[in-house]
Design a protein around this motif. Structure first.
Motif, PDB file in Angstrom:
ATOM      1  N   GLN A  13     -59.379  -6.969 -25.553  1.00  0.00           N
ATOM      2  CA  GLN A  13     -58.611  -6.178 -24.338  1.00  0.00           C
ATOM      3  C   GLN A  13     -58.211  -7.081 -23.416  1.00  0.00           C
ATOM      4  O   GLN A  13     -57.044  -7.078 -22.649  1.00  0.00           O
ATOM      5  CB  GLN A  13     -59.456  -5.017 -24.180  1.00  0.00           C
ATOM      6  N   ARG A  16     -55.366  -9.813 -24.415  1.00  0.00           N
ATOM      7  CA  ARG A  16     -54.447  -9.043 -25.115  1.00  0.00           C
ATOM      8  C   ARG A  16     -53.414  -8.215 -23.928  1.00  0.00           C
ATOM      9  O   ARG A  16     -52.243  -8.182 -23.995  1.00  0.00           O
ATOM     10  CB  ARG A  16     -54.544  -8.480 -26.309  1.00  0.00           C
ATOM     11  N   ASN A  17     -54.092  -7.196 -23.423  1.00  0.00           N
ATOM     12  CA  ASN A  17     -53.558  -6.215 -22.963  1.00  0.00           C
ATOM     13  C   ASN A  17     -53.393  -6.090 -21.413  1.00  0.00           C
ATOM     14  O   ASN A  17     -52.943  -5.069 -20.583  1.00  0.00           O
ATOM     15  CB  ASN A  17     -54.092  -4.707 -23.492  1.00  0.00           C
ATOM     16  N   HIS A  23     -48.459 -10.189 -24.169  1.00  0.00           N
ATOM     17  CA  HIS A  23     -47.987 -10.059 -25.631  1.00  0.00           C
ATOM     18  C   HIS A  23     -47.318 -11.332 -26.015  1.00  0.00           C
ATOM     19  O   HIS A  23     -46.031 -11.203 -26.556  1.00  0.00           O
ATOM     20  CB  HIS A  23     -47.463  -8.798 -25.840  1.00  0.00           C
ATOM     21  N   TRP A  49     -56.021  -6.102 -34.415  1.00  0.00           N
ATOM     22  CA  TRP A  49     -55.896  -5.702 -33.089  1.00  0.00           C
ATOM     23  C   TRP A  49     -54.125  -5.644 -32.672  1.00  0.00           C
ATOM     24  O   TRP A  49     -53.891  -4.837 -32.268  1.00  0.00           O
ATOM     25  CB  TRP A  49     -56.454  -6.620 -31.933  1.00  0.00           C
ATOM     26  N   CYS A  50     -53.821  -6.800 -33.182  1.00  0.00           N
ATOM     27  CA  CYS A  50     -52.156  -6.935 -32.761  1.00  0.00           C
ATOM     28  C   CYS A  50     -51.246  -5.953 -33.669  1.00  0.00           C
ATOM     29  O   CYS A  50     -50.441  -5.395 -33.267  1.00  0.00           O
ATOM     30  CB  CYS A  50     -51.610  -8.365 -33.100  1.00  0.00           C
ATOM     31  N   CYS A  53     -51.529  -2.647 -31.896  1.00  0.00           N
ATOM     32  CA  CYS A  53     -51.055  -2.647 -30.723  1.00  0.00           C
ATOM     33  C   CYS A  53     -49.538  -1.905 -30.582  1.00  0.00           C
ATOM     34  O   CYS A  53     -48.670  -2.365 -31.186  1.00  0.00           O
ATOM     35  CB  CYS A  53     -50.930  -4.121 -30.035  1.00  0.00           C
ATOM     36  N   SER A  55     -47.545  -1.874 -28.081  1.00  0.00           N
ATOM     37  CA  SER A  55     -46.520  -2.488 -27.191  1.00  0.00           C
ATOM     38  C   SER A  55     -45.899  -3.397 -28.215  1.00  0.00           C
ATOM     39  O   SER A  55     -44.655  -3.669 -28.138  1.00  0.00           O
ATOM     40  CB  SER A  55     -46.966  -3.172 -25.980  1.00  0.00           C
ATOM     41  N   CYS A  56     -46.597  -4.240 -28.882  1.00  0.00           N
ATOM     42  CA  CYS A  56     -46.153  -5.158 -29.813  1.00  0.00           C
ATOM     43  C   CYS A  56     -45.330  -4.511 -30.969  1.00  0.00           C
ATOM     44  O   CYS A  56     -44.165  -5.011 -31.321  1.00  0.00           O
ATOM     45  CB  CYS A  56     -47.212  -6.035 -30.642  1.00  0.00           C
TER      46      CYS A  56
END
Length: 139
Positions: A13, A16-17, A23, A49-50, A53, A55-56
């Motif tokens: 977290q 990445r976020n 990102h 995790w990616c 996600c 957003s990704c």
């Protein structure tokens, strides 16, 4: 620093976020994490995790763009094969037309453009017969 399994989501977290993490993609962000932290299956946890996600997922594009197959049309003479398209609706003209009908000859690339009031099949057929076929029937 070795990270316990319970704290792995917190590290992910953090890197990445948040605004400073960003990102940046799997490789760049994984390198940033591996500079400071270690845990078993770090790469697998990070890739998982990616994938989750949102957003990704919204920003990702397909790796290959799908394009329609190009076809070669052999045309031997003018007006043997034509292309027809109707564009619009546009603002209504004084004569009540809202659409454009475009007819192109494949052989000569000659365009014919007509203003039509609607895109009904009877309207398009009338224009095609009386404005195109009748004028070019001698060819």
């Amino acid at each position: 620093m070795v990270v316990p399994k319970a704290k792995v989501p917190d590290v992910l977290q953090l890197y990445r976020n948040v605004c400073s993490g960003g990102h940046l993609g799997i490789k760049r962000t994984l390198l940033k994490i591996q500079e400071r932290f270690y845990w078993v299956h770090c790469r697998d946890d990070f890739e998982d995790w990616c994938r989750k996600c949102t957003s990704c997922a919204n920003l990702k594009r397909p790796q290959t763009r799908s394009r329609g197959a190009l076809k070669l049309y052999n045309v031997g003479s003018p007006w043997e094969r034509i292309a027809l398209d109707v564009a619009g609706p546009f603002p209504e003209s004084e004569s009540g037309n809202k659409y454009f009908m475009v007819v192109v000859d494949y052989f000569t690339k000659w365009p014919e453009i007509f203003a039509i009031p609607n895109q009904k099949d009877s309207t398009v057929a009338d224009k095609l017969v009386y404005e195109v076929f009748c004028r070019f029937e001698y060819l």
